[in-house]
Design a protein around this motif. Structure first.
Motif, PDB file in Angstrom:
ATOM      1  N   ASN A 107       0.855  -1.202   0.000  1.00 40.44           N
ATOM      2  CA  ASN A 107       0.000   0.000   0.000  1.00 40.44           C
ATOM      3  C   ASN A 107       0.888   1.249   0.000  1.00 40.44           C
ATOM      4  OD1 ASN A 107      -2.070   1.855   0.194  1.00 40.44           O
ATOM      5  ND2 ASN A 107      -2.529   1.407   2.343  1.00 40.44           N
ATOM      6  N   PRO A 108       1.469   1.644  -1.163  1.00 37.71           N
ATOM      7  CA  PRO A 108       2.371   2.809  -1.197  1.00 37.71           C
ATOM      8  C   PRO A 108       1.661   4.114  -0.847  1.00 37.71           C
ATOM      9  CG  PRO A 108       1.910   2.012  -3.421  1.00 37.71           C
ATOM     10  CD  PRO A 108       1.351   1.005  -2.478  1.00 37.71           C
ATOM     11  N   ALA A 109       0.370   4.226  -1.157  1.00 34.03           N
ATOM     12  CA  ALA A 109      -0.351   5.454  -0.805  1.00 34.03           C
ATOM     13  C   ALA A 109      -0.442   5.605   0.702  1.00 34.03           C
ATOM     14  CB  ALA A 109      -1.744   5.442  -1.434  1.00 34.03           C
ATOM     15  N   GLY A 110      -0.784   4.527   1.404  1.00 35.62           N
ATOM     16  CA  GLY A 110      -0.818   4.582   2.863  1.00 35.62           C
ATOM     17  C   GLY A 110       0.563   4.813   3.439  1.00 35.62           C
ATOM     18  N   GLN A 111       1.571   4.247   2.803  1.00 34.53           N
ATOM     19  CA  GLN A 111       2.948   4.445   3.251  1.00 34.53           C
ATOM     20  C   GLN A 111       3.349   5.921   3.154  1.00 34.53           C
ATOM     21  OE1 GLN A 111       5.626   1.918   1.095  1.00 34.53           O
ATOM     22  NE2 GLN A 111       7.458   2.586   2.235  1.00 34.53           N
ATOM     23  N   HIS A 113       1.223   8.467   3.314  1.00 34.69           N
ATOM     24  CA  HIS A 113       0.483   9.205   4.341  1.00 34.69           C
ATOM     25  C   HIS A 113       1.114   9.028   5.718  1.00 34.69           C
ATOM     26  CE1 HIS A 113      -2.666   9.531   1.250  1.00 34.69           C
ATOM     27  NE2 HIS A 113      -3.141  10.539   1.994  1.00 34.69           N
ATOM     28  N   VAL A 114       1.708   7.863   5.955  1.00 34.37           N
ATOM     29  CA  VAL A 114       2.374   7.626   7.243  1.00 34.37           C
ATOM     30  C   VAL A 114       3.533   8.594   7.438  1.00 34.37           C
ATOM     31  CG1 VAL A 114       3.776   5.953   8.532  1.00 34.37           C
ATOM     32  CG2 VAL A 114       1.659   5.224   7.429  1.00 34.37           C
ATOM     33  N   ALA A 115       4.197   9.003   6.332  1.00 32.90           N
ATOM     34  CA  ALA A 115       5.319   9.954   6.439  1.00 32.90           C
ATOM     35  C   ALA A 115       4.883  11.278   7.049  1.00 32.90           C
ATOM     36  CB  ALA A 115       5.926  10.186   5.056  1.00 32.90           C
ATOM     37  N   PHE A 116       3.598  11.619   6.932  1.00 29.65           N
ATOM     38  CA  PHE A 116       3.088  12.865   7.510  1.00 29.65           C
ATOM     39  C   PHE A 116       2.470  12.656   8.890  1.00 29.65           C
ATOM     40  CE2 PHE A 116       3.053  13.540   2.942  1.00 29.65           C
ATOM     41  CZ  PHE A 116       3.631  14.787   2.822  1.00 29.65           C
ATOM     42  N   SER A 117       1.995  11.446   9.167  1.00 29.16           N
ATOM     43  CA  SER A 117       1.337  11.199  10.447  1.00 29.16           C
ATOM     44  C   SER A 117       2.271  10.646  11.508  1.00 29.16           C
ATOM     45  CB  SER A 117       0.160  10.220  10.251  1.00 29.16           C
ATOM     46  OG  SER A 117       0.621   8.982   9.723  1.00 29.16           O
ATOM     47  N   ASP A 118       3.393  10.064  11.100  1.00 26.59           N
ATOM     48  CA  ASP A 118       4.344   9.498  12.058  1.00 26.59           C
ATOM     49  C   ASP A 118       4.976  10.621  12.870  1.00 26.59           C
ATOM     50  OD1 ASP A 118       6.070   7.993  13.494  1.00 26.59           O
ATOM     51  OD2 ASP A 118       7.269   7.293  11.792  1.00 26.59           O
ATOM     52  N   ARG A 119       4.960  10.476  14.206  1.00 27.29           N
ATOM     53  CA  ARG A 119       5.481  11.523  15.082  1.00 27.29           C
ATOM     54  C   ARG A 119       6.987  11.723  14.910  1.00 27.29           C
ATOM     55  NH1 ARG A 119       3.751  14.373  19.333  1.00 27.29           N
ATOM     56  NH2 ARG A 119       5.272  15.010  20.894  1.00 27.29           N
ATOM     57  N   GLY A 120       7.708  10.679  14.563  1.00 23.85           N
ATOM     58  CA  GLY A 120       9.157  10.793  14.407  1.00 23.85           C
ATOM     59  C   GLY A 120       9.583  11.323  13.054  1.00 23.85           C
ATOM     60  N   SER A 121       8.633  11.548  12.141  1.00 24.77           N
ATOM     61  CA  SER A 121       8.959  12.023  10.795  1.00 24.77           C
ATOM     62  C   SER A 121       8.598  13.500  10.660  1.00 24.77           C
ATOM     63  CB  SER A 121       8.202  11.202   9.756  1.00 24.77           C
ATOM     64  OG  SER A 121       8.410  11.718   8.460  1.00 24.77           O
ATOM     65  N   ASP A 122       9.382  14.208   9.859  1.00 22.63           N
ATOM     66  CA  ASP A 122       9.112  15.630   9.595  1.00 22.63           C
ATOM     67  C   ASP A 122       9.156  15.863   8.089  1.00 22.63           C
ATOM     68  OD1 ASP A 122       8.548  18.256   9.966  1.00 22.63           O
ATOM     69  OD2 ASP A 122      10.493  18.807  10.817  1.00 22.63           O
ATOM     70  N   ALA A 123       8.423  15.037   7.359  1.00 20.85           N
ATOM     71  CA  ALA A 123       8.423  15.110   5.904  1.00 20.85           C
ATOM     72  C   ALA A 123       7.593  16.292   5.428  1.00 20.85           C
ATOM     73  CB  ALA A 123       7.876  13.818   5.313  1.00 20.85           C
ATOM     74  N   SER A 124       8.093  16.992   4.412  1.00 20.18           N
ATOM     75  CA  SER A 124       7.357  18.095   3.809  1.00 20.18           C
ATOM     76  C   SER A 124       6.674  17.678   2.516  1.00 20.18           C
ATOM     77  CB  SER A 124       8.302  19.268   3.527  1.00 20.18           C
ATOM     78  OG  SER A 124       9.333  18.876   2.639  1.00 20.18           O
ATOM     79  N   ALA A 125       7.152  16.571   1.882  1.00 20.73           N
ATOM     80  CA  ALA A 125       6.550  16.069   0.647  1.00 20.73           C
ATOM     81  C   ALA A 125       6.903  14.594   0.506  1.00 20.73           C
ATOM     82  CB  ALA A 125       7.040  16.857  -0.566  1.00 20.73           C
ATOM     83  N   ALA A 126       6.003  13.841  -0.120  1.00 18.24           N
ATOM     84  CA  ALA A 126       6.229  12.409  -0.323  1.00 18.24           C
ATOM     85  C   ALA A 126       5.710  12.017  -1.697  1.00 18.24           C
ATOM     86  CB  ALA A 126       5.536  11.593   0.767  1.00 18.24           C
ATOM     87  N   MET A 127       6.482  11.172  -2.393  1.00 11.35           N
ATOM     88  CA  MET A 127       6.144  10.761  -3.755  1.00 11.35           C
ATOM     89  C   MET A 127       6.030   9.240  -3.805  1.00 11.35           C
ATOM     90  SD  MET A 127       8.272  11.490  -7.287  1.00 11.35           S
ATOM     91  CE  MET A 127       9.758  10.700  -6.654  1.00 11.35           C
ATOM     92  N   PHE A 128       5.015   8.742  -4.525  1.00  7.41           N
ATOM     93  CA  PHE A 128       4.857   7.303  -4.714  1.00  7.41           C
ATOM     94  C   PHE A 128       4.245   7.067  -6.094  1.00  7.41           C
ATOM     95  CE2 PHE A 128       0.876   8.764  -2.951  1.00  7.41           C
ATOM     96  CZ  PHE A 128      -0.095   8.042  -3.618  1.00  7.41           C
ATOM     97  N   GLY A 129       4.278   5.832  -6.527  1.00  7.72           N
ATOM     98  CA  GLY A 129       3.742   5.478  -7.839  1.00  7.72           C
ATOM     99  C   GLY A 129       4.819   5.423  -8.908  1.00  7.72           C
ATOM    100  N   GLU A 130       4.394   5.089 -10.140  1.00  3.76           N
ATOM    101  CA  GLU A 130       5.331   5.044 -11.256  1.00  3.76           C
ATOM    102  C   GLU A 130       5.902   6.439 -11.522  1.00  3.76           C
ATOM    103  OE1 GLU A 130       6.473   2.477 -12.897  1.00  3.76           O
ATOM    104  OE2 GLU A 130       5.277   1.075 -11.706  1.00  3.76           O
ATOM    105  N   LEU A 131       7.199   6.497 -11.885  1.00  3.33           N
ATOM    106  CA  LEU A 131       7.852   7.797 -12.111  1.00  3.33           C
ATOM    107  C   LEU A 131       7.300   8.510 -13.338  1.00  3.33           C
ATOM    108  CD1 LEU A 131      11.600   7.091 -11.253  1.00  3.33           C
ATOM    109  CD2 LEU A 131       9.765   7.942  -9.795  1.00  3.33           C
ATOM    110  N   ARG A 133       4.120   8.771 -13.975  1.00  7.34           N
ATOM    111  CA  ARG A 133       2.923   9.465 -13.483  1.00  7.34           C
ATOM    112  C   ARG A 133       2.904   9.397 -11.958  1.00  7.34           C
ATOM    113  NH1 ARG A 133      -0.967  10.492 -17.278  1.00  7.34           N
ATOM    114  NH2 ARG A 133      -2.569  10.536 -15.643  1.00  7.34           N
ATOM    115  N   PRO A 134       3.852  10.071 -11.315  1.00  6.31           N
ATOM    116  CA  PRO A 134       3.935   9.945  -9.852  1.00  6.31           C
ATOM    117  C   PRO A 134       2.841  10.754  -9.156  1.00  6.31           C
ATOM    118  CG  PRO A 134       5.557  11.513 -10.616  1.00  6.31           C
ATOM    119  CD  PRO A 134       4.903  10.945 -11.856  1.00  6.31           C
ATOM    120  N   THR A 135       2.499  10.341  -7.948  1.00  8.40           N
ATOM    121  CA  THR A 135       1.607  11.095  -7.067  1.00  8.40           C
ATOM    122  C   THR A 135       2.454  11.688  -5.945  1.00  8.40           C
ATOM    123  OG1 THR A 135      -0.259   9.621  -7.553  1.00  8.40           O
ATOM    124  CG2 THR A 135      -0.400  10.978  -5.556  1.00  8.40           C
ATOM    125  N   ILE A 136       2.312  12.977  -5.749  1.00 11.91           N
ATOM    126  CA  ILE A 136       3.151  13.669  -4.764  1.00 11.91           C
ATOM    127  C   ILE A 136       2.236  14.352  -3.748  1.00 11.91           C
ATOM    128  CG2 ILE A 136       4.935  15.416  -4.401  1.00 11.91           C
ATOM    129  CD1 ILE A 136       5.800  14.968  -7.294  1.00 11.91           C
TER     130      ILE A 136
END
Length: 413
Positions: A107-111, A113-131, A133-136
Motif C-alpha cells: 500500500n504505497p499510498a498509505g505508506q 500518508h504515514v510519512a506525515f502522520s508518524d510523530r518521528g517524521s518531519d516530511a514536507s513532501a512524499a512521492m509514490f507510484g510510477e515515475l 505518473r507519480p503522485t506527490i
C-alpha cells in the motif's frame, strides 16, 4: 569708528571656528566618544547573537526535515545521482530537505500518508507510484519541495534512458569585470542613499541632546551674549561634524578593505558594484553630500533642541523630523532606481532630499556638472535653515528684539 565688512566677516569666521573647536574637543576627547565610535560593533554583536540563535533553531529544523520518495530499489541509484545533480543548482541555504528513499509496500499510498502522520517524521513532501505518473503529497509550505520531487522523477527517467549519469563535465571559472555594470551602478546608488541616511540619522541626532543640554545649563545664552547666535549654531554644527568625520574615517577605512576581509567569491561580487563617476570622485562626492545632509538635518535638530525645555518635549518635536527622514529615504530610493524620471528630478531639487538623490545620481550617471550646482543649492539651504533656527531661538528663548534674521550684521554694518 565703524568696523569694515571684511574685518567683521573675519571676526565672525574666527568666532565660529572657536565655538567649533570647543564643541569638537568637548565631544571627541572624552571616554564616551570611544563608546560612540564602537557603537556599530555593539549593534552588530547583538544582531549576530540573535542571528546565531535563529540560525540554530532553523538548522535543527532543517536537519529533521525530509522529502520522501517511495520507489523501486532498481531506480534508487539513478534517483540518488539525479538528486545530487539537481541540488548543485541551489545555494547551500536554499536546498530542499534531505532525500529519504523507501521501498514500496503493498500500500504505497498509505505508506506516503504515514510519512506525515508518524510523530518521528518531519516530511514536507512524499512521492509514490510510477515515475512516469507519480503522485506527490505535500503539506503546509511543502509545495516547493513537491515541485523538486516532480523534477527529480523527470531527471531520474532521463538519466536511465541515456544510460549514463553525466553527459558533460563543465569547468566553472570566475572572472572579474573590467567595469561595473548598470546593475552594479544601481546597487552602489542604493548603498550611497542608505549610507547617507543611516549616518545622518545616527550622527546628527546628537545635535538635539547637545543643544537641549546646553540650553538647560544656560550655556547657549552666555555664548549668544558674546557672539552672533548664527555663529553659535554654525560653529556647533562644524564641531559636531568634525566628530562625525572621525567616525566615518574610522569605519570607512575598514569598509574599504571589505574585499580583502571577506571570502574571494563574495569579494568578487563586491568588486562588480561601482559608481558611474569612478570611485575616487564618488568618494569625494559622498563625503560632500553627507556633509550637506548632516548640516541640514543637524541645523533642524539644533533648532528643535533649542526650543525644547524638557526631554518629553524633545522627543515629541524630534519624532516628526525622524518620520520625515524615513519618507525622504523611501523617495530617494525610488528616485535612484529611475534616474531619468520626473520624480528623480523633484527629489534632487527638494533641499532636504537633494543630498541623498544626488549621491545616487553620482553612482548612476557619469555627468559631474550637476553636482556643483547641487552642492551650491544645498549650501544655500544650510545657511537658510541655520538662520531660521537662530531666529526662532532668539524670539522664543532669548525673547530679544523682533527675531528678524540679521543678514547685514553677519557681513558688516
Amino acid at each position: 569708528m565703524s568696523t569694515s565688512p571684511p574685518g567683521n566677516l573675519r571676526r565672525l569666521v574666527r568666532q565660529t571656528l572657536t565655538i567649533a573647536r570647543r564643541d569638537f574637543v568637548a565631544t571627541v576627547f572624552t571616554p564616551m566618544f570611544l563608546v560612540f565610535l564602537f557603537t556599530p560593533v555593539l549593534m552588530l554583536s547583538f544582531g549576530l547573537i540573535g542571528g546565531m540563535g535563529a540560525s540554530s533553531v532553523t538548522s535543527a529544523s532543517v536537519e529533521k526535515a525530509s522529502i520522501v520518495a517511495i520507489v523501486d530499489p532498481a531506480q534508487q541509484e539513478a534517483m540518488r545521482a539525479a538528486d545530487t545533480r539537481l541540488r548543485q543548482l541551489y545555494a547551500r541555504d536554499d536546498r530542499p530537505p534531505a532525500l529519504v528513499m523507501q521501498v514500496p509496500t503493498d500500500n504505497p499510498a498509505g505508506q506516503a500518508h504515514v510519512a506525515f502522520s508518524d510523530r518521528g517524521s518531519d516530511a514536507s513532501a512524499a512521492m509514490f507510484g510510477e515515475l512516469t505518473r507519480p503522485t506527490i503529497l505535500y503539506g503546509g509550505f511543502g509545495r516547493r519541495d513537491a515541485n523538486f520531487l516532480a523534477q527529480l522523477a523527470e531527471e531520474t527517467l532521463r538519466m536511465k534512458k541515456s544510460g549514463t549519469t553525466a553527459l558533460s563535465t563543465p569547468t566553472l571559472t570566475s572572472i572579474a569585470r573590467a567595469a561595473p555594470t548598470p546593475t552594479g551602478n544601481k546597487r552602489s546608488a542604493f548603498f550611497a542613499v542608505f549610507g547617507i541616511f543611516f549616518l545622518t540619522l545616527f550622527l546628527a541626532g546628537q545635535a538635539v541632546g547637545t543643544m537641549a543640554e546646553e540650553r538647560s545649563n544656560k550655556v547657549v545664552e552666555i555664548l549668544a551674549a558674546a557672539v552672533p547666535l548664527e555663529a553659535v549654531f554654525f560653529g556647533k554644527l562644524i564641531g559636531m561634524f568634525g566628530s562625525a568625520l572621525l567616525f566615518i574615517g574610522f569605519w570607512g577605512t575598514l569598509a574599504s578593505q571589505i574585499d580583502v576581509l571577506v571570502p574571494n567569491a563574495l569579494g568578487a561580487a563586491f568588486r562588480d558594484i561601482g559608481p558611474a563617476v569612478g570611485m575616487p570622485v564618488f568618494s569625494l562626492l559622498f563625503v560632500a553630500y553627507f556633509a550637506m545632509a548632516y548640516m541640514l538635518l543637524g541645523a533642524v535638530f539644533m533648532g528643535v533642541g533649542a526650543q525644547a525645555s524638557t526631554p518629553r518635549e524633545l522627543q515629541l518635536l524630534s519624532l516628526p523630523i525622524t518620520i520625515l527622514q524615513i519618507i525622504i529615504f523611501g523617495l530617494s530610493v525610488q528616485a535612484v532606481s529611475r534616474p531619468d524620471s520626473w520624480m528623480a528630478i523633484a527629489v534632487e531639487i527638494f533641499p532636504f532630499s537633494s543630498p541623498y538623490a544626488m549621491a545616487g545620481r553620482a553612482a548612476n550617471l557619469p555627468d559631474l556638472w550637476p553636482h556643483l550646482a547641487a552642492l551650491a543649492w544645498q549650501l544655500l539651504w544650510v545657511a537658510i535653515v541655520i538662520a531660521i533656527a537662530a531666529r526662532a531661538f532668539r524670539r522664543g528663548v532669548l525673547q530679544s528684539g523682533s527675531g528678524k534674521i540679521n543678514w547685514k550684521g553677519l557681513i558688516g554694518r
